[in-house]
Write a protein that holds these residues in place. Structure first.
Motif, PDB file in Angstrom:
ATOM      1  N   UNK A 109       0.846  -1.197   0.000  1.00 35.43           N
ATOM      2  CA  UNK A 109       0.000   0.000   0.000  1.00 35.43           C
ATOM      3  C   UNK A 109       0.878   1.242   0.000  1.00 35.43           C
ATOM      4  N   UNK A 110       0.482   2.245  -0.762  1.00 33.62           N
ATOM      5  CA  UNK A 110       1.164   3.529  -0.764  1.00 33.62           C
ATOM      6  C   UNK A 110       0.202   4.597  -0.264  1.00 33.62           C
ATOM      7  N   UNK A 111       0.696   5.458   0.622  1.00 31.33           N
ATOM      8  CA  UNK A 111      -0.087   6.589   1.141  1.00 31.33           C
ATOM      9  C   UNK A 111       0.641   7.855   0.703  1.00 31.33           C
ATOM     10  N   UNK A 112       0.194   8.500  -0.386  1.00 36.79           N
ATOM     11  CA  UNK A 112       0.922   9.674  -0.899  1.00 36.79           C
ATOM     12  C   UNK A 112       0.977  10.818   0.094  1.00 36.79           C
ATOM     13  N   UNK A 113      -0.125  11.061   0.820  1.00 39.28           N
ATOM     14  CA  UNK A 113      -0.178  12.155   1.784  1.00 39.28           C
ATOM     15  C   UNK A 113      -0.633  11.588   3.124  1.00 39.28           C
ATOM     16  N   UNK A 114       0.322  11.323   3.993  1.00 37.02           N
ATOM     17  CA  UNK A 114       0.001  10.734   5.290  1.00 37.02           C
ATOM     18  C   UNK A 114      -0.435  11.825   6.257  1.00 37.02           C
ATOM     19  N   UNK A 115      -1.640  11.733   6.751  1.00 37.87           N
ATOM     20  CA  UNK A 115      -2.151  12.720   7.699  1.00 37.87           C
ATOM     21  C   UNK A 115      -1.639  12.409   9.099  1.00 37.87           C
ATOM     22  N   UNK A 116      -1.784  13.386   9.984  1.00 40.91           N
ATOM     23  CA  UNK A 116      -1.354  13.190  11.371  1.00 40.91           C
ATOM     24  C   UNK A 116      -2.147  12.075  12.034  1.00 40.91           C
ATOM     25  N   UNK A 117      -3.427  11.986  11.710  1.00 42.51           N
ATOM     26  CA  UNK A 117      -4.255  10.919  12.286  1.00 42.51           C
ATOM     27  C   UNK A 117      -3.786   9.542  11.814  1.00 42.51           C
ATOM     28  N   UNK A 118      -3.383   9.459  10.539  1.00 39.85           N
ATOM     29  CA  UNK A 118      -2.902   8.184  10.020  1.00 39.85           C
ATOM     30  C   UNK A 118      -1.586   7.798  10.688  1.00 39.85           C
ATOM     31  N   UNK A 119      -0.672   8.746  10.837  1.00 38.00           N
ATOM     32  CA  UNK A 119       0.615   8.459  11.465  1.00 38.00           C
ATOM     33  C   UNK A 119       0.446   8.058  12.922  1.00 38.00           C
ATOM     34  N   UNK A 120      -0.575   8.590  13.584  1.00 37.14           N
ATOM     35  CA  UNK A 120      -0.802   8.264  14.987  1.00 37.14           C
ATOM     36  C   UNK A 120      -1.133   6.787  15.164  1.00 37.14           C
ATOM     37  N   UNK A 121      -1.615   6.127  14.120  1.00 36.72           N
ATOM     38  CA  UNK A 121      -1.959   4.708  14.216  1.00 36.72           C
ATOM     39  C   UNK A 121      -0.721   3.818  14.286  1.00 36.72           C
ATOM     40  N   UNK A 122       0.458   4.364  13.935  1.00 39.72           N
ATOM     41  CA  UNK A 122       1.692   3.601  14.045  1.00 39.72           C
ATOM     42  C   UNK A 122       2.228   3.587  15.470  1.00 39.72           C
ATOM     43  N   UNK A 123       1.892   4.607  16.241  1.00 42.29           N
ATOM     44  CA  UNK A 123       2.524   4.822  17.541  1.00 42.29           C
ATOM     45  C   UNK A 123       1.958   3.875  18.589  1.00 42.29           C
ATOM     46  N   UNK A 124       2.851   3.394  19.463  1.00 40.68           N
ATOM     47  CA  UNK A 124       2.452   2.555  20.591  1.00 40.68           C
ATOM     48  C   UNK A 124       2.545   3.305  21.913  1.00 40.68           C
ATOM     49  N   UNK A 125       3.081   4.527  21.874  1.00 40.79           N
ATOM     50  CA  UNK A 125       3.177   5.344  23.077  1.00 40.79           C
ATOM     51  C   UNK A 125       3.347   6.797  22.646  1.00 40.79           C
ATOM     52  N   UNK A 126       3.273   7.701  23.624  1.00 43.74           N
ATOM     53  CA  UNK A 126       3.445   9.124  23.302  1.00 43.74           C
ATOM     54  C   UNK A 126       4.871   9.407  22.830  1.00 43.74           C
ATOM     55  N   UNK A 127       5.861   8.713  23.435  1.00 41.46           N
ATOM     56  CA  UNK A 127       7.247   8.891  22.987  1.00 41.46           C
ATOM     57  C   UNK A 127       7.424   8.403  21.558  1.00 41.46           C
ATOM     58  N   UNK A 128       6.778   7.297  21.239  1.00 37.71           N
ATOM     59  CA  UNK A 128       6.838   6.770  19.871  1.00 37.71           C
ATOM     60  C   UNK A 128       6.208   7.758  18.894  1.00 37.71           C
ATOM     61  N   UNK A 129       5.082   8.327  19.282  1.00 36.63           N
ATOM     62  CA  UNK A 129       4.408   9.301  18.417  1.00 36.63           C
ATOM     63  C   UNK A 129       5.281  10.532  18.182  1.00 36.63           C
ATOM     64  N   UNK A 130       5.983  10.987  19.221  1.00 38.28           N
ATOM     65  CA  UNK A 130       6.853  12.146  19.077  1.00 38.28           C
ATOM     66  C   UNK A 130       8.022  11.831  18.140  1.00 38.28           C
ATOM     67  N   UNK A 131       8.553  10.616  18.238  1.00 41.59           N
ATOM     68  CA  UNK A 131       9.652  10.212  17.357  1.00 41.59           C
ATOM     69  C   UNK A 131       9.195  10.174  15.899  1.00 41.59           C
ATOM     70  N   UNK A 132       7.999   9.666  15.655  1.00 41.87           N
ATOM     71  CA  UNK A 132       7.455   9.632  14.296  1.00 41.87           C
ATOM     72  C   UNK A 132       7.261  11.052  13.770  1.00 41.87           C
ATOM     73  N   UNK A 133       6.809  11.950  14.653  1.00 36.61           N
ATOM     74  CA  UNK A 133       6.615  13.339  14.234  1.00 36.61           C
ATOM     75  C   UNK A 133       7.938  13.978  13.827  1.00 36.61           C
ATOM     76  N   UNK A 134       8.994  13.703  14.591  1.00 37.28           N
ATOM     77  CA  UNK A 134      10.296  14.274  14.272  1.00 37.28           C
ATOM     78  C   UNK A 134      10.836  13.745  12.945  1.00 37.28           C
ATOM     79  N   UNK A 135      10.519  12.511  12.623  1.00 39.22           N
ATOM     80  CA  UNK A 135      10.967  11.957  11.346  1.00 39.22           C
ATOM     81  C   UNK A 135      10.286  12.649  10.171  1.00 39.22           C
ATOM     82  N   UNK A 136       9.121  13.222  10.413  1.00 36.95           N
ATOM     83  CA  UNK A 136       8.454  14.027   9.392  1.00 36.95           C
ATOM     84  C   UNK A 136       7.992  13.242   8.183  1.00 36.95           C
ATOM     85  N   UNK A 137       7.410  12.061   8.418  1.00 36.14           N
ATOM     86  CA  UNK A 137       6.929  11.243   7.300  1.00 36.14           C
ATOM     87  C   UNK A 137       5.802  11.965   6.565  1.00 36.14           C
ATOM     88  N   UNK A 138       5.943  12.057   5.273  1.00 40.53           N
ATOM     89  CA  UNK A 138       4.926  12.710   4.444  1.00 40.53           C
ATOM     90  C   UNK A 138       4.244  11.707   3.535  1.00 40.53           C
TER      91      UNK A 138
END
Length: 561
Positions: free
Chosen positions: A236-265
């Motif tokens: 599956x390809x997600x051309x524009x990953x929203x913040x809500x979509x990225x939040x589904x990867x996170x298992x904790x708040x620290x994990x979510x912050x790390x994903x945010x810093x990576x800046x996945x688009x």
């Protein structure tokens, strides 16, 4: 074209160059739109009922700015803002209820509003086309790099069965090719998820990506995107990953912050499937310019397939190698016996990279209160068939040694038994010795059947081959074999070995024999363990990626005390 003479406006709107964060640019753009919209509305309301017709295109400029920003992005929107600001400068000057003509004094002319609109729209179209051309060029370059990486990944994966170490390099290459970061997860047979590789395209992203190793995905969750991909079996390809979509990867708040810093688009998720079995998942993400599309998805699927096949083959090899090593150990003595006045050491080197049972074996066992039999041999070929012949030869040698006093008779009996078996024309070479320790010395009676002659090394430093060459076992009935007596004094030792000791170091047996003699002569007077360590370095120091043959040796010495 109709032109009109108007006085020069008393002020103009200007835009300077500044480097500011992207969210500040968006905020400033929205503020300018509101400001210009407010000016237009106030100016329109302040005018009398008979409003000039030029005011309608002014309002159209605001709509044009919003449209260009939406379609072309921030860069095109800023250019549109500047262009429309100039256009407004042509149309509006304080006070807002009065329109002033453009010119450079009396007699100056200004183009009409239709010309300005054509100029602005044409310029914006050119900017948009150039931006798209640059984006396509960047994407084409990335796709070219991705195809190169595919070829490189295949080469890397085929070089080693240590796939976990290789996948680190694969992740690094993939992160560079897909201009972001890469994560590879594997699923063990018991369902355990292991994050075996994570890498970023630059130093900062690489450090952040390594941090992802601490957070294993909950693939069993129905909401986890990678888990959904694994269950569906489709990438599956997600051309524009929203913040809500990225939040589904996170298992904790620290994990979510790390994903945010990576800046996945943009994100690509692909299951690792080999031979109908899912072995893991590949995740690629980018936060730079450009977005993943169908072309990148196709390359990622190809990459995932190659990784999955390599992992599956490596696991099959490890299972096969484990079985081979277990069987090999069962055909070798678990430990060497303790013989009074005699020192023993033996080593076996399996065939690396093949995952098969080798044909080399050795054995030391008693046949009386003060008599021992030493055997070393080699079966033609490798694999289960060779292991079966090895088992027949080893246990036949043990049985024949009980009632045959001479080693030549032991080998001859073994040869006759092999001829009676369906060995698929596999022959055996062997050296057999009967050892009788005495007071401070030992006597060996040696017979050799098609096997390399053992080397006797005296405490004085003399090294020479011992025994007489004999015929192969299991080829012809009644093979010609000769018994030779060798006496060992304190400090002397004898080395029995297979041809793998010679073939691994040198391509020719003659060169191997000469170098082996020289090596053992330098070990004269040394304990058998020191001699065995020297032979170990002789083999391991020259070992290439794969052994051409397995090898074994047995060192027997008379204790100097």
């Amino acid at each position: 074209m109709t032109t009109r003479t108007r006085p020069i406006p008393r002020w103009r709107i200007g835009v300077g160059r500044a480097v500011v964060p992207a969210h500040r640019i968006r905020t400033a753009l929205a503020a300018m739109l509101l400001l210009l919209g407010g000016i237009a509305v106030v100016g329109t309301l302040a005018l009398p009922a008979t409003k000039p017709p030029e005011l309608v295109p002014a309002l159209v400029y605001l709509v044009l700015i919003g449209f260009v920003t939406h379609v072309g992005g921030r860069r095109a929107g800023i250019i549109a803002l500047v262009a429309c600001a100039v256009a407004f400068d042509y149309l509006f000057v304080p006070p807002f209820h009065h329109l002033h003509p453009i010119g450079s004094g009396e007699g100056a002319t200004a183009p009409d509003i239709e010309t300005l609109v054509a100029f602005v729209v044409g310029g914006l179209a050119e900017v948009e086309l150039r931006a798209r051309a640059r984006a396509e060029t960047h994407r084409a370059r990335l796709l070219g790099n991705q195809m190169i990486v595919l070829a490189s990944v295949s080469e890397r994966l085929s070089e080693s069965f240590d796939y976990e170490r290789t996948l680190d390099e694969v992740a690094r290459l993939s992160a560079m090719a897909f201009d972001g970061f890469c994560v590879i997860d594997l699923i063990d047979d018991d369902g355990t998820v292991r994050r075996v590789a994570a890498a970023g395209t630059d130093a900062r992203r690489d450090v952040l990506a390594q941090g992802l190793r601490r957070y294993l995905p909950d693939l069993a969750s129905a909401d986890h995107p990678v888990g959904q991909v694994i269950r569906s079996g489709e990438a599956r390809v997600v051309p524009n990953a929203s913040a809500a979509f990225l939040a589904r990867f996170a298992t904790s708040s620290e994990h979510a912050e790390l994903i945010r810093k990576l800046g996945a688009r943009s994100i690509i998720m692909a299951p690792l499937i080999a031979k109908g079995r899912t072995v893991g998942a590949l995740v690629l993400a980018t936060g730079s310019r450009g977005r993943y599309g169908d072309a990148e998805l196709d390359v990622a699927e190809d990459l995932a397939t190659r990784i999955a096949l390599a992992v599956d083959n490596a696991r099959l090899y490890q299972e096969r190698n484990y079985i081979a090593q277990t069987l090999q150990r069962s055909l070798l003595p678990p430990h060497l016996p303790a013989i009074p006045g005699i020192a023993l050491d033996a080593r076996y080197y399996p065939l690396l990279g093949g995952g098969e049972v080798g044909g080399d074996f050795y054995d030391v066992f008693p046949i009386g209160p003060e008599t021992w039999t030493l055997v070393i041999g080699d079966v033609c070929g490798k694999g289960p068939d060779a292991a079966a012949v090895m088992g027949v030869a080893r246990y036949t040698l043990r049985a024949a040694a009980v009632y045959e006093a001479r080693p030549s008779r032991v080998l001859r009996t073994t040869s006759d038994i092999l001829l009676e078996q369906d060995t698929d024309q596999r022959f055996v070479t062997a050296a057999c010795a009967r050892l009788r320790p005495g007071e401070g010395r030992a006597r060996l009676t040696i017979a050799v059947g098609g096997h390399p002659l053992p080397v006797v090394v005296r405490a004085s430093g003399e090294a020479a081959f011992a025994g007489e060459p004999g015929m192969l076992l299991g080829v012809l009935p009644e093979p010609e074999l000769t018994d030779v007596i060798v006496d060992l004094d304190p400090g002397d030792f004898i080395v029995f070995y297979t041809d793998g000791v010679l073939d691994e170091r040198h391509s020719g047996a003659a060169g191997g024999e000469a170098r082996l003699l020289a090596l053992l002569a330098r070990c004269s007077g040394s304990p058998v363990q020191v001699v065995a360590d020297a032979l170990d370095r002789f083999l391991l120091g020259s070992r290439s990626k794969l052994l051409r043959d397995d090898a074994a040796f047995l060192v027997v010495g008379v204790s100097a005390s």
